[in-house]
Design an enzyme around this catalytic site. Structure first.
Site, PDB file in Angstrom:
ATOM      1  N   PRO A 192      82.853  -4.260  75.087  1.00 58.44           N
ATOM      2  CA  PRO A 192      84.030  -3.606  75.458  1.00 58.44           C
ATOM      3  C   PRO A 192      83.896  -2.364  76.249  1.00 58.44           C
ATOM      4  O   PRO A 192      83.063  -1.498  76.020  1.00 58.44           O
ATOM      5  CB  PRO A 192      84.832  -3.311  73.989  1.00 58.44           C
ATOM      6  CG  PRO A 192      83.792  -3.466  72.908  1.00 58.44           C
ATOM      7  CD  PRO A 192      82.576  -4.118  73.545  1.00 58.44           C
ATOM      8  N   GLY A 209      82.584   3.867  74.085  1.00 59.21           N
ATOM      9  CA  GLY A 209      81.396   4.607  73.378  1.00 59.21           C
ATOM     10  C   GLY A 209      80.108   3.621  73.187  1.00 59.21           C
ATOM     11  O   GLY A 209      79.331   4.041  72.391  1.00 59.21           O
ATOM     12  N   SER A 227      78.838   0.624  80.493  1.00 56.55           N
ATOM     13  CA  SER A 227      78.536   1.101  81.784  1.00 56.55           C
ATOM     14  C   SER A 227      76.787   0.910  81.762  1.00 56.55           C
ATOM     15  O   SER A 227      76.488   0.373  82.709  1.00 56.55           O
ATOM     16  CB  SER A 227      78.874   2.504  82.022  1.00 56.55           C
ATOM     17  OG  SER A 227      78.569   3.148  82.833  1.00 56.55           O
ATOM     18  N   ASP A 252      71.639   6.170  77.152  1.00 54.08           N
ATOM     19  CA  ASP A 252      72.299   4.780  77.078  1.00 54.08           C
ATOM     20  C   ASP A 252      71.400   3.795  77.961  1.00 54.08           C
ATOM     21  O   ASP A 252      71.250   2.851  77.499  1.00 54.08           O
ATOM     22  CB  ASP A 252      73.625   5.115  77.744  1.00 54.08           C
ATOM     23  CG  ASP A 252      74.572   5.921  76.766  1.00 54.08           C
ATOM     24  OD1 ASP A 252      74.086   6.475  75.961  1.00 54.08           O
ATOM     25  OD2 ASP A 252      75.769   5.983  77.104  1.00 54.08           O
TER      26      ASP A 252
END
Ligand code: MEV
Length: 313
Positions: free
Chosen positions: A83, A87, A91, A135
């Site tokens: 989604p 968080g 991306s 990330d």
């Protein structure tokens, strides 16, 4: 044709603090984004929907630039189970899979490190220079990753930017069950990071909270090494309080964290906050899911995955 996929991530400890050089502990989740590239026509499909203008997806714009324009005809197909703005590193997963597929399309066989470096550059472009490699490196490496400003055992790679250096390390982690509660409220990471950065500059108490969050991540690394999942959970509970002090939690995130705590080792908001998701570390995923549903939130049951970037179908 080229194809690559990369996983979502959850930060268990240290989000926001990692942007200021504190450590963070992140895990790859069993939810993937897949990118397929064909050298014909010009199109961009995202989850079955055509996007007319490639600039509408800034990741594509930055990734094309970083992987060596000029490009000829390109048909890019993105399928994602992650989604967006939740968080969970949607991306980063997109940046990693996209960069890997583009390099493959150029006939290269990039290493996860090279892809992680370029995907970090894509994120810096998308988030206006405010991002850590947490990330993107977690998505590229898979498993559990410690991001730190000093080098330690299990070093994967290191990146430098604006006088800051991040060392990315592999941590041993069991395939822990994780339940995500997505509030459905979208909050752009770049804005949240910029807001915290302003606060930290002005307010010494916020700077102290950033250091406390870093310290919790250091303790969490030890707890993970000792396979002490309950201790890791308690540190996550404390980190949520720290993130509240930074002003990145919301009443809805607090409500969901409270709802799942009775069935969890620990729970906290994950990622940039301001909306997005909570993460619960639990060996009772069904009870946690029921608690989330009772609060009007659809749970995502997942687990830590060792699978990072994968090239090819
Ligand atoms: C976002 O998932 C994590 C943040 O620490 C930003 C970053 O590290 O780039 C908030």
């Amino acid at each position: 044709m080229a194809e690559a996929s990369a996983p979502a991530k959850a930060i268990l400890l240290g989000e926001h603090a990692v942007v200021f050089g504190e450590p963070a502990l992140a895990v790859a989740l069993d939810l993937r984004t897949r990118v397929r590239i064909e050298g014909r026509g010009t199109s961009l499909m995202v989850n079955g929907e055509p996007l007319q203008d490639k600039l509408r997806l800034p990741h594509v714009h930055h990734a094309l630039g970083l992987t060596g324009e000029p490009w000829g005809p390109l048909a890019i197909t993105i399928e994602s189970r992650v989604p967006g703005s939740a968080g969970l590193g949607s991306s980063a997963a997109l940046s990693v899979a996209l960069v890997a597929a583009l390099l493959q399309q150029k006939g290269l066989a990039p290493s996860p490190r090279d892809v992680a470096r370029l995907a970090f550059e894509v994120e810096l472009g998308v988030q206006r220079g405010m991002a850590s490699p947490a990330d993107t490196s977690t998505s590229a490496a898979g498993g559990a990753v410690l991001v730190d400003s000093v080098e330690g055992p299990g070093l994967l790679w290191s990146f430098e930017r604006s006088g800051r250096r991040w060392f990315l390390h592999r941590l041993e982690a069991p395939e822990l069950p994780i339940v995500i509660g997505n509030t459905g409220h979208r909050a752009p990471t770049g804005e949240m990071v910029a807001r915290v950065a302003q606060g930290v500059k002005r307010d010494p108490a916020m700077a102290a909270t950033v250091r406390e969050l870093g310290d919790l991540a250091r303790q969490g690394t030890k707890a993970l090494a000792a396979h002490d999942v309950p201790a890791l959970g308690k540190l996550m509970d404390r980190a949520h309080e720290g993130l509240r002090k930074l002003g990145v939690s919301t009443p809805r995130l607090d409500e969901l964290v409270q709802a799942v705590r009775p069935h969890s080792h620990g729970a906290k908001l994950t990622g940039a906050g301001g909306g997005g998701s909570i993460v619960a570390l639990t060996d009772k995923p069904r009870e946690v899911s029921e608690a989330l549903k009772a609060h009007g939130c659809m749970p995502i049951l997942t687990r830590v995955t060792p699978r990072g970037l994968e090239a090819g179908p």
